[in-house]
Write an enzyme that holds these catalytic residues in place. Sequence first.
Site, PDB file in Angstrom:
ATOM      1  N   ASP A  33      -6.837  -5.372   9.638  1.00 48.57           N
ATOM      2  CA  ASP A  33      -6.671  -5.065   8.218  1.00 48.57           C
ATOM      3  C   ASP A  33      -5.309  -5.582   7.744  1.00 48.57           C
ATOM      4  OD1 ASP A  33      -8.112  -2.759   6.197  1.00 48.57           O
ATOM      5  OD2 ASP A  33      -6.078  -3.421   5.712  1.00 48.57           O
ATOM      6  N   ILE A  34      -5.302  -6.168   6.558  1.00 54.78           N
ATOM      7  CA  ILE A  34      -4.073  -6.767   6.019  1.00 54.78           C
ATOM      8  C   ILE A  34      -3.044  -5.689   5.654  1.00 54.78           C
ATOM      9  CG2 ILE A  34      -4.640  -6.823   3.553  1.00 54.78           C
ATOM     10  CD1 ILE A  34      -3.811  -9.830   3.640  1.00 54.78           C
ATOM     11  N   ASN A  91     -16.200   3.349   4.076  1.00 57.59           N
ATOM     12  CA  ASN A  91     -16.139   3.764   2.679  1.00 57.59           C
ATOM     13  C   ASN A  91     -17.330   3.162   1.952  1.00 57.59           C
ATOM     14  OD1 ASN A  91     -13.671   5.129   3.012  1.00 57.59           O
ATOM     15  ND2 ASN A  91     -12.537   3.207   2.817  1.00 57.59           N
ATOM     16  N   GLU A  99     -13.401  -0.750  -1.725  1.00 66.43           N
ATOM     17  CA  GLU A  99     -12.800  -1.789  -2.562  1.00 66.43           C
ATOM     18  C   GLU A  99     -13.473  -3.138  -2.375  1.00 66.43           C
ATOM     19  OE1 GLU A  99      -8.673  -1.676  -1.534  1.00 66.43           O
ATOM     20  OE2 GLU A  99      -8.327   0.172  -2.641  1.00 66.43           O
ATOM     21  N   VAL A 100     -13.889  -3.431  -1.157  1.00 62.70           N
ATOM     22  CA  VAL A 100     -14.498  -4.742  -0.888  1.00 62.70           C
ATOM     23  C   VAL A 100     -16.006  -4.548  -0.713  1.00 62.70           C
ATOM     24  CG1 VAL A 100     -14.541  -6.733   0.648  1.00 62.70           C
ATOM     25  CG2 VAL A 100     -12.372  -5.546   0.222  1.00 62.70           C
ATOM     26  N   HIS A 104     -18.322  -2.806   5.746  1.00 64.24           N
ATOM     27  CA  HIS A 104     -17.330  -2.903   6.814  1.00 64.24           C
ATOM     28  C   HIS A 104     -17.034  -1.521   7.362  1.00 64.24           C
ATOM     29  CE1 HIS A 104     -15.260  -2.515   2.914  1.00 64.24           C
ATOM     30  NE2 HIS A 104     -14.350  -1.792   3.552  1.00 64.24           N
ATOM     31  N   HIS A 106     -13.965   0.527   9.259  1.00 59.73           N
ATOM     32  CA  HIS A 106     -12.562   0.568   9.679  1.00 59.73           C
ATOM     33  C   HIS A 106     -12.505   1.303  11.021  1.00 59.73           C
ATOM     34  CE1 HIS A 106     -10.851   0.044   5.445  1.00 59.73           C
ATOM     35  NE2 HIS A 106     -12.089   0.427   5.169  1.00 59.73           N
TER      36      HIS A 106
HETATM   37  P1  5GP Z   1     -12.314  -0.478   1.573  1.00 61.66           P
HETATM   38  O1  5GP Z   1     -11.402   0.269   0.671  1.00 61.66           O
HETATM   39  O2  5GP Z   1     -13.215  -1.411   0.829  1.00 61.66           O
HETATM   40  O3  5GP Z   1     -13.055   0.414   2.539  1.00 61.66           O
HETATM   41  O4  5GP Z   1     -11.375  -1.318   2.520  1.00 61.66           O
HETATM   42  C1  5GP Z   1     -11.048  -2.640   2.293  1.00 61.66           C
HETATM   43  C2  5GP Z   1      -9.954  -2.978   3.275  1.00 61.66           C
HETATM   44  O5  5GP Z   1      -9.805  -4.388   3.308  1.00 61.66           O
HETATM   45  C3  5GP Z   1      -8.590  -2.408   2.922  1.00 61.66           C
HETATM   46  O6  5GP Z   1      -8.122  -1.588   3.979  1.00 61.66           O
HETATM   47  C4  5GP Z   1      -7.698  -3.633   2.707  1.00 61.66           C
HETATM   48  O7  5GP Z   1      -6.392  -3.459   3.198  1.00 61.66           O
HETATM   49  C5  5GP Z   1      -8.450  -4.704   3.460  1.00 61.66           C
HETATM   50  N1  5GP Z   1      -8.294  -6.048   2.920  1.00 61.66           N
HETATM   51  C6  5GP Z   1      -8.379  -6.416   1.617  1.00 61.66           C
HETATM   52  N2  5GP Z   1      -8.207  -7.736   1.490  1.00 61.66           N
HETATM   53  C7  5GP Z   1      -8.017  -8.215   2.753  1.00 61.66           C
HETATM   54  C8  5GP Z   1      -7.763  -9.526   3.271  1.00 61.66           C
HETATM   55  O8  5GP Z   1      -7.711 -10.524   2.555  1.00 61.66           O
HETATM   56  N3  5GP Z   1      -7.605  -9.626   4.617  1.00 61.66           N
HETATM   57  C9  5GP Z   1      -7.670  -8.538   5.447  1.00 61.66           C
HETATM   58  N4  5GP Z   1      -7.497  -8.763   6.747  1.00 61.66           N
HETATM   59  N5  5GP Z   1      -7.908  -7.294   4.983  1.00 61.66           N
HETATM   60  C10 5GP Z   1      -8.076  -7.134   3.653  1.00 61.66           C
END
Ligand code: 5GP
Length: 120
Positions: A33-34, A91, A99-100, A104, A106
């Site tokens: 994760d970034i 999530n 968010e994405v 996925h 985590h």
């Molecule tokens: P969500 O909130 O959708 O469950 O988690 C999305 C995750 O993707 C977040 O923890 C965020 O830090 C990670 N993320 C967003 N953009 C990128 C990216 O470009 N590269 C990587 N490695 N992680 C990302």
Amino acid sequence: MAYDSNNIFAKILRGEIPCKKLYEDDFALSFYDISPQAPVHVLVIPKGPYENQNDFAAHASEAEMVGFMRALGKVAEMAKLTEGGYRAIANCGLNGGQEVPHYHVHLVGGGKLGRMVERD
Ligand code: 5GP
């Protein structure tokens, strides 16, 4: 809602955006994760175009499901999370804070984690 093939993880899958890759096979890709929220924070994503866990559960083939679950186990081992324990989080949608819009999971650990659910 239709899958958005321009989401960031779709771009990572296509190699259009780099990632720090940990594992890849026919069914899954895993990368760090970034913005890590724990000492170890990796993401595991299926290769197919699924928006979230519900979409995956409803539409993925059995081979994709088994492959993805096996990849989760392998990644947890590779990231050295299994001995001390860890948390797997998916999530989902608005209330889940997703968010994405590409399914996925985590995997977070590497130290004792806080309480399970925080509310805004
Ligand atoms: P969500 O909130 O959708 O469950 O988690 C999305 C995750 O993707 C977040 O923890 C965020 O830090 C990670 N993320 C967003 N953009 C990128 C990216 O470009 N590269 C990587 N490695 N992680 C990302």
